[in-house]
Design a protein around this motif. Structure first.
Motif, PDB file in Angstrom:
ATOM      1  N   ASP A 123       0.891  -1.313  -0.001  1.00  0.00           N
ATOM      2  CA  ASP A 123       0.002  -0.121   0.070  1.00  0.00           C
ATOM      3  C   ASP A 123       1.097   1.103  -0.018  1.00  0.00           C
ATOM      4  OD1 ASP A 123      -2.022   1.738   0.055  1.00  0.00           O
ATOM      5  OD2 ASP A 123      -2.486   1.269   2.167  1.00  0.00           O
ATOM      6  N   THR A 137      -3.764  -5.639  -2.537  1.00  0.00           N
ATOM      7  CA  THR A 137      -2.774  -4.694  -1.705  1.00  0.00           C
ATOM      8  C   THR A 137      -2.545  -5.266  -0.400  1.00  0.00           C
ATOM      9  OG1 THR A 137      -3.343  -2.891  -3.413  1.00  0.00           O
ATOM     10  CG2 THR A 137      -2.609  -2.200  -1.294  1.00  0.00           C
ATOM     11  N   ARG A 153       0.975   1.608  -6.244  1.00  0.00           N
ATOM     12  CA  ARG A 153      -0.080   2.472  -7.027  1.00  0.00           C
ATOM     13  C   ARG A 153       0.399   2.554  -8.392  1.00  0.00           C
ATOM     14  NH1 ARG A 153      -0.965   3.956  -1.619  1.00  0.00           N
ATOM     15  NH2 ARG A 153       0.499   5.580  -1.653  1.00  0.00           N
TER      16      ARG A 153
END
Ligand code: KDG
Length: 326
Positions: free
Chosen positions: A57, A80, A62
């Motif tokens: 995370d 995640t 991302r």
């Protein structure tokens, strides 16, 4: 519905400036991870593809999800994990010119920062999670590599579970991708475990040098004799000629003569090209040419991924007269 699913770790790649790492002040961020690279190649060749993995995370996780999603890869089943980081590797670049005489100096080195990463916690449970199980049940092809197998004991259990999945006409594809650094502490196991994976898959890609290190021979015919099981066995030798065995066929196709910028990722691009052509019903010689053409795209850039010409152009190049390829 995704026709192909790839399973493995994605890494943020920090590409250094050419020369000693200690002198590099600027790093270019790109995306890597063998199975993620294959997914983007398949997608560019018109194959709906999903990637199964775990990321942290964090910004790199991302970034990887966005990078793949922007390229049309389905990342909806990626987990995640807030408790572990996304893997990173630094690509230290040689300072050679790229000319054949200078090539040794041009080789890159990979520095991994991935121990305890999110994807090292991949385990058989990730295949059973509902979103992943649906993708795996519906696809025509699953691709993974010996990198995933080497990540951790739980990841080895995951790839063993892939071998055991009911095949139902689905193809299981495996690239040896032997990375000794990842087997540290378990090197003694590597040959047995990897041989079991080679024997258990339908499509297998072997870099001859890696096969030599693990299985004791880099000769394409000896490797075929050792591994008669896979319906497709593709051996890529040091002179960049690829020997493809499929059923009773044996075909050799030389690589294109290019000035190479950077090699890492070329094997993944090759696999993506071969697999897309296979799913598109192309004959063996064209599948190997698609592999080389995609590899050429990866060899001429510094990132691991390949940015391909339009599929129609690749199609024409793969279908040209035999002499143009000789
Ligand atoms: O084949 C290229 C990969 O090696 C690279 O993208 C990083 O997956 C990687 C690895 O584990 O070495």
């Amino acid at each position: 519905r995704s026709r192909a699913v790839t399973v493995g770790e994605g890494l943020a790649v920090l590409v250094a400036q050419p020369g000693p790492l200690e002198e590099s002040e600027i790093f270019e961020r790109t995306a890597g991870g063998a199975e993620a690279n294959v997914a983007t190649v398949l997608r560019q060749l018109g194959v709906d593809t999903a990637w199964l993995s775990r990321v942290g995370d964090d910004g790199f996780g991302r970034y990887l999800l966005a990078h793949l999603a922007e390229r049309g890869v389905d990342v909806s089943a990626v987990v995640t994990d807030p408790g572990r980081p996304t893997a990173v590797y630094v690509k230290e670049r040689g300072s050679g010119s790229g000319k054949a005489t200078d090539l040794a100096d041009r080789a890159s080195r990979m520095l991994y920062y991935r121990t305890g990463s999110a994807a090292s916690a991949l385990s058989p449970a990730d295949l059973a999670a509902p979103a992943a199980a649906r993708l795996l049940a519906e696809c025509e092809l699953i691709h993974f590599t010996g990198i995933t197998t080497a990540l951790s004991e739980s990841a080895t259990a995951l790839t063993e579970a892939l071998l055991a999945l009911p095949r139902d006409g689905r193809l299981l594809s495996f690239d040896l991708n032997f990375r000794p650094a990842l087997w540290a502490g378990r090197v003694g196991l590597a040959a047995d475990v990897l041989a079991r994976h080679v024997r258990g898959c339908d499509v297998v890609f072997l870099g001859a040098d890696e096969a030599g290190a693990v299985f004791g021979t880099d000769d394409a015919d000896e490797l075929r004799a050792l591994f008669p099981e896979p319906a497709h066995l593709i051996v890529k030798n040091d002179a960049h000629t690829v020997t493809g065995f499929a059923g009773a066929q044996r075909v050799e196709v030389p690589a294109l003569g290019l000035e190479i910028t950077e090699r890492i990722g070329a094997g993944d691009a090759f696999a993506g090209g071969y697999l897309a052509a296979l799913l598109h019903g192309r004959p063996l010689v064209q599948r190997l040419r698609f592999g080389h053409l995609c590899a050429a795209a990866a060899l001429t850039g510094t990132g691991d991924g390949a940015v391909l010409p339009a599929p129609a152009i690749l199609e024409r190049l793969a279908s040209v007269d035999e002499n143009a390829w000789a």
